[in-house]
Scaffold this active site. Structure first.
Site, short mmCIF file in Angstrom:
data_model
loop_
_atom_site.label_atom_id
_atom_site.label_comp_id
_atom_site.label_asym_id
_atom_site.label_seq_id
_atom_site.Cartn_x
_atom_site.Cartn_y
_atom_site.Cartn_z
N GLU A 1 0.61 -1.17 0.11
CA GLU A 1 -0.07 0.22 0.05
C GLU A 1 0.93 1.24 0.15
O GLU A 1 0.41 2.18 -0.82
CB GLU A 1 -1.05 0.16 1.25
CG GLU A 1 -2.00 -1.04 1.19
CD GLU A 1 -2.78 -1.00 -0.33
OE1 GLU A 1 -3.12 0.13 -0.95
OE2 GLU A 1 -3.31 -2.04 -0.36
N CYS B 1 -25.57 -0.30 -13.74
CA CYS B 1 -24.61 0.64 -13.83
C CYS B 1 -25.53 1.98 -14.06
O CYS B 1 -26.36 2.08 -14.99
CB CYS B 1 -23.59 0.57 -14.76
SG CYS B 1 -22.61 2.26 -14.95
N CYS C 1 -17.64 -4.84 -18.73
CA CYS C 1 -17.95 -4.57 -17.38
C CYS C 1 -19.09 -5.58 -16.92
O CYS C 1 -20.30 -5.58 -17.34
CB CYS C 1 -18.36 -3.43 -17.12
SG CYS C 1 -18.66 -2.85 -15.35
N CYS D 1 -13.35 -0.08 -15.44
CA CYS D 1 -14.04 1.42 -15.09
C CYS D 1 -12.93 2.47 -14.89
O CYS D 1 -12.76 3.01 -13.86
CB CYS D 1 -14.77 1.44 -13.76
SG CYS D 1 -16.04 2.46 -13.73
N CYS E 1 -16.63 -0.54 -20.87
CA CYS E 1 -18.08 -0.86 -20.52
C CYS E 1 -18.58 -2.13 -20.94
O CYS E 1 -19.37 -3.01 -20.39
CB CYS E 1 -18.96 0.40 -20.86
SG CYS E 1 -18.47 1.79 -19.83
#
Length: 288
Positions: A34, A206, A200, A190, A197
DNA sequence: AACTCGTGGCG
DNA sequence: TCGCCAAGAGT
């Protein structure tokens, strides 16, 4: 199916096999990933993370290393102050937490280099806890899939957290996977420019899709200049120190940037930040 | 709240 | 080419 359920199934079926996602990865490994991933693409982090974990598998191991070694191992990931903060955080974990990365968000946020996002990411991905994680990917996914907007606009910390919290189921395990899934969706499908899309998994639910994918019209975050900035000069100077086996003469740094005033200012700021130090003989080096 | 802090890939 | 972007944090 609901958006979270679709994300969950999709992530289980097709998440990237990133090294820090493997089951044997410790919370420390998640924490290191991270730090490295803050503002830095996955592809650049992978090899550095692997070498880092081989060398410093627990916080106390990193804490015992000289800062010069830490900065060299950080390589060219960028924003090297992150490496120093990770080093400091590791020392604090070794000193005050028994060499165990905290699982509590507040304890995590008290460590250097850990803000709201990173604390929650460690709790969710390192410990499998139900803890809303909001990064740039998640904000974009929520803006589109939930709110029907083309992009997220400026961060609204409290509201963003509440949006994501509302998507997560009650149990820790699946909530943590969905949190990873929301980020993954924003990272590979995305995406900011040219969202995919047609591929997706949440297309059917959505809100942006349903609204005809209207273009984003709100304020854009200003793109930072880089060429000629102090950031570039600091990078050049640090590059000289990193590549040198030992202390370098001032002349070696002078060659890295022609504008003397800016160069001196940046060198001074590196000293202040603890990214460089000057020896008694006047030469410069990475900090011990 | 706006600004600073690296680096490199990609369309 | 060059603007845009990439798992933010600190001040």
């Amino acid at each position: 199916m609901s958006l979270p359920a679709l994300v969950l199934d999709w992530y289980r079926a097709s998440a990237r096999d990133l090294p820090w996602r493997r089951p044997e990865t410790t919370p420390w490994g998640v924490m290191v990933s991270e730090f490295m991933l803050q503002q830095t693409p996955v592809a650049r982090v992978e090899p550095v993370w692997t070498a880092w974990m081989d060398r410093w598998p627990v916080p106390s191991a990193l804490a015992a290393a000289p800062r010069a070694d830490v900065l060299r191992a950080w390589g060219k990931l960028g924003y090297p102050r992150r490496a120093l903060r990770l080093h400091e955080a590791a020392a604090e974990i070794a000193r005050a937490h028994g060499d165990v990365v905290p699982s509590d968000v507040n304890a995590l946020e008290a460590l250097p280099g850990i803000g709201s996002y990173t604390a929650r990411a460690i709790a969710a991905f390192g410990y499998g806890r139900r803890c809303p994680v909001v990064d740039t990917n998640v904000r974009r996914v929520v803006a589109r899939a939930v709110h029907g907007r083309g992009d997220a606009g400026p961060a609204r910390t409290t509201a963003d957290l509440a949006d994501v919290d509302a998507l997560l189921p009650g149990d820790d395990a699946s909530a943590a996977v969905i949190s990873a899934g929301l980020m993954e969706l924003g990272a590979v499908v995305c995406i900011a420019r040219g969202p995919r899309c047609s591929a997706c998994p949440v297309r059917s639910v959505c809100a942006w899709q349903a609204a005809g994918r209207p273009e984003y019209s709100g304020p854009r975050k200003p793109v930072q200049a880089f060429a000629g900035t102090d950031r570039q000069v600091r990078g050049r100077l640090l590059d000289v120190l990193r590549d040198a086996p030992g202390p370098v003469e001032r002349a070696a740094l002078d060659a890295a940037w022609s504008d003397a005033a800016q160069r001196d200012r940046c060198l001074h700021s590196l000293l202040v930040d603890g990214l460089a130090e000057q020896h008694d003989d006047g030469r410069f080096a990475l900090p011990a």
